[in-house]
Design a protein around this motif. Structure first.
Motif, PDB file in Angstrom:
ATOM      1  N   TYR A 140       0.820  -1.216   0.000  1.00  0.00           N
ATOM      2  CA  TYR A 140       0.000   0.000   0.000  1.00  0.00           C
ATOM      3  C   TYR A 140       0.854   1.266   0.000  1.00  0.00           C
ATOM      4  CZ  TYR A 140      -3.732   3.228   1.290  1.00  0.00           C
ATOM      5  OH  TYR A 140      -4.630   4.267   1.311  1.00  0.00           O
TER       6      TYR A 140
ATOM      7  N   GLU B  43      -7.233   9.602   2.701  1.00  0.00           N
ATOM      8  CA  GLU B  43      -8.041   8.576   3.350  1.00  0.00           C
ATOM      9  C   GLU B  43      -9.022   9.275   4.278  1.00  0.00           C
ATOM     10  OE1 GLU B  43      -5.676   5.664   5.333  1.00  0.00           O
ATOM     11  OE2 GLU B  43      -4.541   5.181   3.535  1.00  0.00           O
ATOM     12  N   GLU B  44     -10.290   8.942   4.118  1.00  0.00           N
ATOM     13  CA  GLU B  44     -11.320   9.465   5.010  1.00  0.00           C
ATOM     14  C   GLU B  44     -12.527   8.548   4.933  1.00  0.00           C
ATOM     15  OE1 GLU B  44     -13.652  12.863   2.545  1.00  0.00           O
ATOM     16  OE2 GLU B  44     -11.683  13.437   3.290  1.00  0.00           O
TER      17      GLU B  44
ATOM     18  N   GLY C  68     -13.674   3.426  -2.602  1.00  0.00           N
ATOM     19  CA  GLY C  68     -12.778   4.486  -3.042  1.00  0.00           C
ATOM     20  C   GLY C  68     -13.362   5.236  -4.216  1.00  0.00           C
TER      21      GLY C  68
ATOM     22  N   ILE D  54      -9.735   7.122  -0.520  1.00  0.00           N
ATOM     23  CA  ILE D  54      -9.832   5.739  -0.055  1.00  0.00           C
ATOM     24  C   ILE D  54     -10.497   5.751   1.320  1.00  0.00           C
ATOM     25  CG2 ILE D  54      -8.541   3.641   0.551  1.00  0.00           C
ATOM     26  CD1 ILE D  54      -8.252   4.414  -2.411  1.00  0.00           C
ATOM     27  N   ASP D  55     -11.434   4.834   1.519  1.00  0.00           N
ATOM     28  CA  ASP D  55     -12.112   4.745   2.817  1.00  0.00           C
ATOM     29  C   ASP D  55     -11.111   4.322   3.886  1.00  0.00           C
ATOM     30  OD1 ASP D  55     -13.663   4.189   5.069  1.00  0.00           O
ATOM     31  OD2 ASP D  55     -15.312   3.386   3.884  1.00  0.00           O
ATOM     32  N   GLN D  56     -10.919   5.164   4.860  1.00  0.00           N
ATOM     33  CA  GLN D  56      -9.945   4.903   5.922  1.00  0.00           C
ATOM     34  C   GLN D  56     -10.330   3.744   6.834  1.00  0.00           C
ATOM     35  OE1 GLN D  56      -9.748   8.584   8.093  1.00  0.00           O
ATOM     36  NE2 GLN D  56     -11.698   8.223   9.150  1.00  0.00           N
TER      37      GLN D  56
ATOM     38  N   GLU E 216      -6.218  -3.047   5.547  1.00  0.00           N
ATOM     39  CA  GLU E 216      -5.138  -2.648   4.635  1.00  0.00           C
ATOM     40  C   GLU E 216      -5.196  -3.387   3.298  1.00  0.00           C
ATOM     41  OE1 GLU E 216      -0.354  -2.066   4.224  1.00  0.00           O
ATOM     42  OE2 GLU E 216      -1.203  -2.190   6.225  1.00  0.00           O
TER      43      GLU E 216
ATOM     44  N   ARG F   3      -7.758  -1.698   1.235  1.00  0.00           N
ATOM     45  CA  ARG F   3      -7.275  -0.373   0.817  1.00  0.00           C
ATOM     46  C   ARG F   3      -6.275  -0.510  -0.320  1.00  0.00           C
ATOM     47  NH1 ARG F   3      -5.990   1.079   6.429  1.00  0.00           N
ATOM     48  NH2 ARG F   3      -3.897   1.237   5.578  1.00  0.00           N
TER      49      ARG F   3
ATOM     50  N   LEU G 172      -6.895   1.148  -3.818  1.00  0.00           N
ATOM     51  CA  LEU G 172      -5.963   2.133  -4.345  1.00  0.00           C
ATOM     52  C   LEU G 172      -5.478   1.721  -5.729  1.00  0.00           C
ATOM     53  CD1 LEU G 172      -4.319   4.693  -4.204  1.00  0.00           C
ATOM     54  CD2 LEU G 172      -2.622   3.457  -2.813  1.00  0.00           C
TER      55      LEU G 172
END
Length: 139
Positions: A5, A21-22, A30, A41-43, A47, A50, A54
């Motif tokens: 990542y 990221e939020e 995302g 990207i959704d926090q 991982e 994500r 991403l």
């Protein structure tokens, strides 16, 4: 080459894309906002999700995709899913995992550190390939 990542974040920044990221709506992992060269990207995601998200959004960004609602957008989404799977999955590792887990896509995804959707997209690509084009190293 498969990247972690943080390496993908560096790649995105080197290409001139901002990644933040939020928390975003639950129906979306995302977003790529093309006018701003921004990837969100959704926090709250694990991982490995994500990372897959991403990669997916980076493919959209690299192709300058402007949405998925139209016919052109649907084609772009199909291309993006295929390219994401090809970026994240190594053919020999996939074949080994497929054999180890007797085709169980959830276990294969866990082994390869990707989402089940990425595994399914890779399978779709693989089924459309001519057998002679998939080369595996002999043990």
């Amino acid at each position: 080459m498969m990247q972690c990542y943080d390496e993908m974040l560096s790649t995105a920044q080197a290409l001139g894309f901002e990644v933040i990221e939020e928390s975003i709506p639950s129906d979306c992992d995302g977003l790529y906002l093309w006018p701003y060269r921004l990837i969100v990207i959704d926090q709250n995601l694990p991982e490995y999700v994500r990372r897959c998200t991403l990669c997916h959004e980076l493919v959209h960004a690299e192709h300058d995709d402007r949405g998925c609602g139209s016919r052109t957008g649907m084609a772009a989404e199909a291309r993006t899913r295929r390219e994401t799977a090809l970026h994240l999955i190594d053919v020999p590792k996939y074949k080994l995992a497929e054999e180890m887990y007797d085709g169980d896509s959830s276990k294969i995804a866990s082994e390869l550190n990707v989402t089940r959707q990425v595994v399914e997209d890779f399978r779709s690509w693989l089924q459309n390939q001519e057998p002679r084009r998939i080369v595996m190293k002999a043990c």
